[in-house]
Design an enzyme around this catalytic site. Structure first.
Site, PDB file in Angstrom:
ATOM      1  N   SER A 243       0.855  -1.189   0.000  1.00 35.09           N
ATOM      2  CA  SER A 243       0.000   0.000   0.000  1.00 35.09           C
ATOM      3  C   SER A 243       0.888   1.235   0.000  1.00 35.09           C
ATOM      4  CB  SER A 243      -0.883  -0.010   1.245  1.00 35.09           C
ATOM      5  OG  SER A 243      -0.042   0.102   2.380  1.00 35.09           O
TER       6      SER A 243
ATOM      7  N   ASP B  98      -1.064  -1.644  -3.914  1.00 36.87           N
ATOM      8  CA  ASP B  98      -2.375  -1.690  -3.272  1.00 36.87           C
ATOM      9  C   ASP B  98      -2.876  -0.265  -3.010  1.00 36.87           C
ATOM     10  OD1 ASP B  98      -4.471  -3.107  -2.284  1.00 36.87           O
ATOM     11  OD2 ASP B  98      -3.523  -3.643  -0.375  1.00 36.87           O
TER      12      ASP B  98
ATOM     13  N   ASP C  81      -7.719   3.206  -6.791  1.00 36.32           N
ATOM     14  CA  ASP C  81      -8.859   3.315  -5.869  1.00 36.32           C
ATOM     15  C   ASP C  81      -9.289   4.769  -5.669  1.00 36.32           C
ATOM     16  OD1 ASP C  81     -10.666   3.301  -3.822  1.00 36.32           O
ATOM     17  OD2 ASP C  81      -9.302   2.477  -2.314  1.00 36.32           O
TER      18      ASP C  81
ATOM     19  N   GLY D 132      -9.028  -3.883   7.959  1.00 34.93           N
ATOM     20  CA  GLY D 132      -8.743  -3.914   9.393  1.00 34.93           C
ATOM     21  C   GLY D 132      -9.532  -4.993  10.116  1.00 34.93           C
TER      22      GLY D 132
ATOM     23  N   HIS E   9     -11.109  -7.535  -0.745  1.00 34.42           N
ATOM     24  CA  HIS E   9     -10.204  -6.791   0.134  1.00 34.42           C
ATOM     25  C   HIS E   9     -10.603  -7.028   1.583  1.00 34.42           C
ATOM     26  CE1 HIS E   9      -7.875  -3.954  -2.496  1.00 34.42           C
ATOM     27  NE2 HIS E   9      -8.667  -4.542  -3.366  1.00 34.42           N
TER      28      HIS E   9
ATOM     29  N   GLY F 284      -9.707  -9.172   3.957  1.00 35.08           N
ATOM     30  CA  GLY F 284     -10.094 -10.550   4.291  1.00 35.08           C
ATOM     31  C   GLY F 284      -9.758 -10.974   5.719  1.00 35.08           C
ATOM     32  N   SER F 285      -8.901 -10.211   6.409  1.00 36.67           N
ATOM     33  CA  SER F 285      -8.499 -10.600   7.763  1.00 36.67           C
ATOM     34  C   SER F 285      -9.703 -10.737   8.688  1.00 36.67           C
ATOM     35  CB  SER F 285      -7.559  -9.547   8.361  1.00 36.67           C
ATOM     36  OG  SER F 285      -6.310  -9.579   7.720  1.00 36.67           O
TER      37      SER F 285
HETATM   38 ZN   LIG Z   1      -7.678  -3.121   0.345  1.00 39.99          ZN
END
Ligand SMILES: [Zn+2]
Length: 290
Positions: free
Chosen positions: A48, A80, A102, A182, A215, A217-218
């Site tokens: 990122s 990212d 994005d 997050g 996006h 996925g945690s």
């Molecule tokens: Zn993301």
């Protein structure tokens, strides 16, 4: 030659997903690469804007490329969440294999206009580059959040997805389908899990036939991840889980060797801790037993 586009297209047939893991140091890169090699599965490394700034745009490219070439291994690099043309073009010129452009915070029509222009500009720098666009709201920051943001209004509709994919010519779409960046503190403690809107993913896939990235996925429920991949998700992003494991591993390495100062005796604890996460996530994404 190993080409990301081919590896992505392959997942449309196999029903597997490529794991995308963010890195901000060599510990994380080592853990991600070792895990993918052990399992013999392709992998995407993400950086990122904060991560690119810390490691150096050209330096990350050199690191990932050296692994791909020395080991002839399908490891690829994604910029990212670039939020401007300048940032996206810098990464494309440096040699990133993929770019997430994005501007999803903008109104839909403006997002379409800017993304379409970005796709053209990035492909003129590197025709093989893979460009991802995003619509909907999946929150910000791969960090620990105390409270869940209300993202319900920002979910992606199949109609918008179709219109966006067709008018921008992006290669991959990142929809908002119940995912978020997050983790909540309760997810880190293992008390709660993120849940996904599987029906919406299937509808978006049917409407677009596009490659799809999940996006944030945690902390997502394992079964939901399996169903999401079966419904058409091709790439899954995991960042916060790695960051939590990195910190725990580092703390462990320091605590068990209170007088040690040699980095390569301390840092392997962090590598092993992160690998625990990356191996388990890659197994799930690739349909391997846990
Ligand atoms: Zn993301």
């Amino acid at each position: 030659m190993l080409v990301l586009r081919d590896v992505l297209d392959e997942t449309q047939k196999t029903g597997k997903a490529i794991g995308h893991f963010n890195i901000s140091d060599l510990v994380l890169l080592k853990a991600v690469f070792d895990s993918a090699r052990e399992l013999s599965v392709p992998v995407l490394v993400g950086a990122s804007s904060g991560e690119r700034k810390f490691m150096g745009v050209d330096q990350i490219v050199a690191l990932v490329r050296s692994l791909r070439e020395e080991f002839n291994f399908p490891i690829f690099l994604n910029a990212d969440h670039t939020h401007s043309r300048a940032e996206a073009e810098e990464a494309a010129k440096a040699g990133f294999d993929a770019i997430v452009f994005d501007v999803s915070a903008l109104p839909f029509e403006e997002n379409v206009r800017q993304t379409k222009e970005a796709v053209e500009a990035l492909k003129s720098i590197n025709p093989a580059i893979v460009v991802e666009g995003e619509i909907g709201d999946i929150g910000v920051g791969s960090e620990i959040h105390e409270k869940a943001p209300d993202l319900s209004k920002g979910l992606t509709t199949p109609d918008d997805a179709k219109r966006y994919v067709e008018s921008t010519a992006i290669d991959i779409l990142a929809p908002a389908v119940g995912n978020m960046h997050g983790m909540l503190a309760s997810m880190v403690r293992g008390e709660t899990r993120k849940r996904l809107d599987i029906a919406r993913i299937a509808e978006i896939k049917t409407a677009t036939r596009a490659l799809l990235t999940l996006h944030g996925g945690s902390g997502t429920d394992d079964e939901d991840l399996r169903k999401a991949i079966a419904a058409g998700i091709n790439v899954v992003h995991i960042n916060t889980e790695l960051r939590v494991a990195w910190r725990r591993g580092l703390e462990d390495g320091l605590a068990t060797q209170p007088h040690e100062v040699v980095p390569y005796k301390i840092l392997p604890f962090a590598v092993e801790s992160v690998k625990h996460v990356t191996v388990s996530r890659l197994r799930l994404f690739n349909g391997m037993p846990a």
